[in-house]
Design an enzyme around this catalytic site. Structure first.
Site, PDB file in Angstrom:
ATOM      1  N   HIS A 134      68.870  35.650 -44.485  1.00 41.21           N
ATOM      2  CA  HIS A 134      70.008  34.925 -44.533  1.00 41.21           C
ATOM      3  C   HIS A 134      70.769  35.843 -45.598  1.00 41.21           C
ATOM      4  O   HIS A 134      70.594  35.614 -46.626  1.00 41.21           O
ATOM      5  CB  HIS A 134      69.894  33.439 -45.024  1.00 41.21           C
ATOM      6  CG  HIS A 134      71.159  32.774 -45.201  1.00 41.21           C
ATOM      7  ND1 HIS A 134      71.212  31.647 -46.157  1.00 41.21           N
ATOM      8  CD2 HIS A 134      72.507  33.201 -44.947  1.00 41.21           C
ATOM      9  CE1 HIS A 134      72.878  31.393 -46.207  1.00 41.21           C
ATOM     10  NE2 HIS A 134      73.291  32.389 -45.461  1.00 41.21           N
ATOM     11  N   MET A 147      76.335  25.660 -43.364  1.00 39.35           N
ATOM     12  CA  MET A 147      75.962  25.540 -44.663  1.00 39.35           C
ATOM     13  C   MET A 147      76.273  24.096 -45.272  1.00 39.35           C
ATOM     14  O   MET A 147      77.363  23.614 -45.202  1.00 39.35           O
ATOM     15  CB  MET A 147      76.551  26.385 -45.684  1.00 39.35           C
ATOM     16  CG  MET A 147      75.979  27.722 -45.605  1.00 39.35           C
ATOM     17  SD  MET A 147      74.408  28.101 -45.887  1.00 39.35           S
ATOM     18  CE  MET A 147      74.198  27.823 -47.729  1.00 39.35           C
ATOM     19  N   SER A 195      62.891  27.998 -47.568  1.00 38.50           N
ATOM     20  CA  SER A 195      63.534  29.012 -48.219  1.00 38.50           C
ATOM     21  C   SER A 195      62.762  29.329 -49.428  1.00 38.50           C
ATOM     22  O   SER A 195      62.342  28.367 -50.255  1.00 38.50           O
ATOM     23  CB  SER A 195      64.911  28.449 -48.665  1.00 38.50           C
ATOM     24  OG  SER A 195      65.328  29.231 -49.884  1.00 38.50           O
ATOM     25  N   ASP A 254      71.203  24.346 -43.956  1.00 38.19           N
ATOM     26  CA  ASP A 254      70.755  25.000 -45.277  1.00 38.19           C
ATOM     27  C   ASP A 254      71.478  24.360 -46.367  1.00 38.19           C
ATOM     28  O   ASP A 254      72.628  24.702 -46.401  1.00 38.19           O
ATOM     29  CB  ASP A 254      70.711  26.553 -45.050  1.00 38.19           C
ATOM     30  CG  ASP A 254      70.257  27.271 -46.334  1.00 38.19           C
ATOM     31  OD1 ASP A 254      69.677  26.631 -47.265  1.00 38.19           O
ATOM     32  OD2 ASP A 254      70.477  28.500 -46.315  1.00 38.19           O
ATOM     33  N   MET A 304      73.924  36.711 -47.727  1.00 37.32           N
ATOM     34  CA  MET A 304      75.108  35.955 -48.403  1.00 37.32           C
ATOM     35  C   MET A 304      75.553  37.173 -49.061  1.00 37.32           C
ATOM     36  O   MET A 304      75.218  37.329 -50.128  1.00 37.32           O
ATOM     37  CB  MET A 304      74.779  34.806 -49.381  1.00 37.32           C
ATOM     38  CG  MET A 304      74.277  33.692 -48.250  1.00 37.32           C
ATOM     39  SD  MET A 304      73.668  32.595 -49.483  1.00 37.32           S
ATOM     40  CE  MET A 304      71.918  32.663 -49.122  1.00 37.32           C
ATOM     41  N   MET A 314      71.351  37.805 -51.646  1.00 40.40           N
ATOM     42  CA  MET A 314      72.517  37.430 -52.384  1.00 40.40           C
ATOM     43  C   MET A 314      72.836  38.686 -53.181  1.00 40.40           C
ATOM     44  O   MET A 314      72.017  39.213 -53.810  1.00 40.40           O
ATOM     45  CB  MET A 314      72.380  36.476 -53.262  1.00 40.40           C
ATOM     46  CG  MET A 314      71.910  34.977 -52.440  1.00 40.40           C
ATOM     47  SD  MET A 314      72.144  33.736 -53.788  1.00 40.40           S
ATOM     48  CE  MET A 314      71.075  32.335 -52.774  1.00 40.40           C
ATOM     49  N   ASP A 319      66.683  34.225 -48.773  1.00 36.57           N
ATOM     50  CA  ASP A 319      68.235  34.496 -48.958  1.00 36.57           C
ATOM     51  C   ASP A 319      68.455  35.796 -49.835  1.00 36.57           C
ATOM     52  O   ASP A 319      67.816  35.969 -50.992  1.00 36.57           O
ATOM     53  CB  ASP A 319      68.456  33.150 -49.872  1.00 36.57           C
ATOM     54  CG  ASP A 319      68.507  31.938 -49.307  1.00 36.57           C
ATOM     55  OD1 ASP A 319      69.128  32.032 -48.359  1.00 36.57           O
ATOM     56  OD2 ASP A 319      67.776  31.015 -49.645  1.00 36.57           O
ATOM     57  N   HIS A 352      62.506  31.326 -44.705  1.00 40.03           N
ATOM     58  CA  HIS A 352      63.981  31.747 -44.913  1.00 40.03           C
ATOM     59  C   HIS A 352      64.247  32.457 -46.256  1.00 40.03           C
ATOM     60  O   HIS A 352      63.641  32.119 -47.138  1.00 40.03           O
ATOM     61  CB  HIS A 352      64.532  30.597 -45.097  1.00 40.03           C
ATOM     62  CG  HIS A 352      65.932  30.500 -44.897  1.00 40.03           C
ATOM     63  ND1 HIS A 352      66.931  30.697 -43.669  1.00 40.03           N
ATOM     64  CD2 HIS A 352      67.029  30.492 -45.872  1.00 40.03           C
ATOM     65  CE1 HIS A 352      68.006  30.485 -44.058  1.00 40.03           C
ATOM     66  NE2 HIS A 352      68.246  30.366 -45.534  1.00 40.03           N
TER      67      HIS A 352
END
Length: 221
Positions: A65, A136, A9, A174, A67, A36, A34, A32
Site C-alpha cells: 500500500h 481508507m 498490516s 484499511d 502512501m 509511507m 504500508d 499488507h
C-alpha cells in the site's frame, strides 16, 4: 460466495524480527505492507528494499500500500519485485490508468486507494483498470486509529458501482478494522480487510485472524 480476504498490516510489528512476524500471521491470506514517504502522509516507514525482503521470505503474498507522492514513477517497481498486489493513491497519481496497466504488466493486481474525503464518483469509469478499490477508514499515516463509520456509505456506493458494471473487483478497507467494526464493513460490501493493531496486539494472532475471517464471512453478501 466470495470468501473474505484478511490482510494483516505489519505497520505495528517488530520490524527487527520481520520474518518471525510474517510467520506469526501466515494463516492470513496476504500481508499488507504500508509504504509511507513523509510527503504524501506525515510518517516515514520503509521502501522498496524492505518490501522486496518481505517478498523474498516466501512466507506469504505481499500487498503493498503505497502512501507516497509520485506513484506513477515508483509503483511499477513494487510489482516488478514480486508483490501480489500494489495499491496507490488516487490523490497522488497523475496518470492512474497508465500506472495501473504497468502494475498489471508485471503480473500484480492493481488497486486504487481513496482517502476518507475522496469520492469514488470520479473514478467509476476507471473501475475496469483495477482489481481492487481501497476505501481508507482512517486518515492514512498512522496505525492504531479508530474506524470511521462515516465511510460505510462510501463502501456501499463503491459496491453498487462495481455490481452495476458487472466487474469482479474487491473492496478493501484499511484503518481501525477489528472484531467490533469488521461486520459493519462486510455488511456495507467490503471483501478485503486490513487489520494491524487488532492482530498484532492479540494474544494469539492465528486465532484472531480466524475470528475476523469468520465475522466477516457471516456478514458478507
Amino acid at each position: 460466495m466470495t470468501m473474505p480476504v484478511i490482510s494483516p498490516s505489519i505497520l505495528n510489528c517488530n520490524i527487527a524480527r520481520l520474518e518471525d512476524e510474517l510467520t506469526k500471521i501466515s494463516s492470513a491470506d496476504i500481508a499488507h505492507v504500508d509504504v509511507m514517504d513523509n510527503h504524501f502522509v506525515p510518517n516515514l516507514t520503509w521502501g522498496l528494499p524492505v518490501v522486496e525482503a518481505c517478498v523474498r521470505t516466501g512466507i506469504m503474498p505481499i500487498d503493498a500500500h503505497l502512501m507516497i507522492a509520485d506513484p506513477d514513477r515508483w509503483a511499477p517497481a513494487y510489482a516488478e519485485v514480486g508483490c501480489a498486489s500494489v495499491t496507490f493513491h488516487a490523490e497522488a497519481a497523475g496518470a492512474p490508468i497508465r500506472t495501473a496497466r504497468e502494475i498489471r504488466h508485471f503480473g500484480a493486481r492493481a488497486a486504487l486507494a481513496l482517502k476518507p474525503s475522496t469520492d469514488i464518483a470520479p473514478y467509476i469509469d476507471l473501475l475496469p483498470e483495477f482489481d481492487m478499490i481501497l476505501v481508507m477508514t482512517v486518515e492514512p499515516g498512522f496505525g492504531g486509529q479508530s474506524f470511521l463509520d462515516t465511510m460505510l456509505p462510501k463502501i456501499r456506493r463503491t459496491r453498487e458501482a462495481i455490481d452495476a458494471s458487472a466487474l469482479d473487483l474487491s473492496i478493501q478497507v484499511d484503518g481501525g478494522v477489528s472484531r467490533s467494526t469488521i461486520e459493519q464493513a462486510a455488511e456495507a460490501g467490503a471483501t478485503n480487510f486490513v487489520a494491524g493493531s487488532a492482530i498484532f496486539r492479540a494474544e494469539d494472532a492465528y486465532e484472531e485472524i480466524a475470528t475476523l475471517r469468520s465475522l466477516a464471512h457471516s456478514h458478507m453478501h
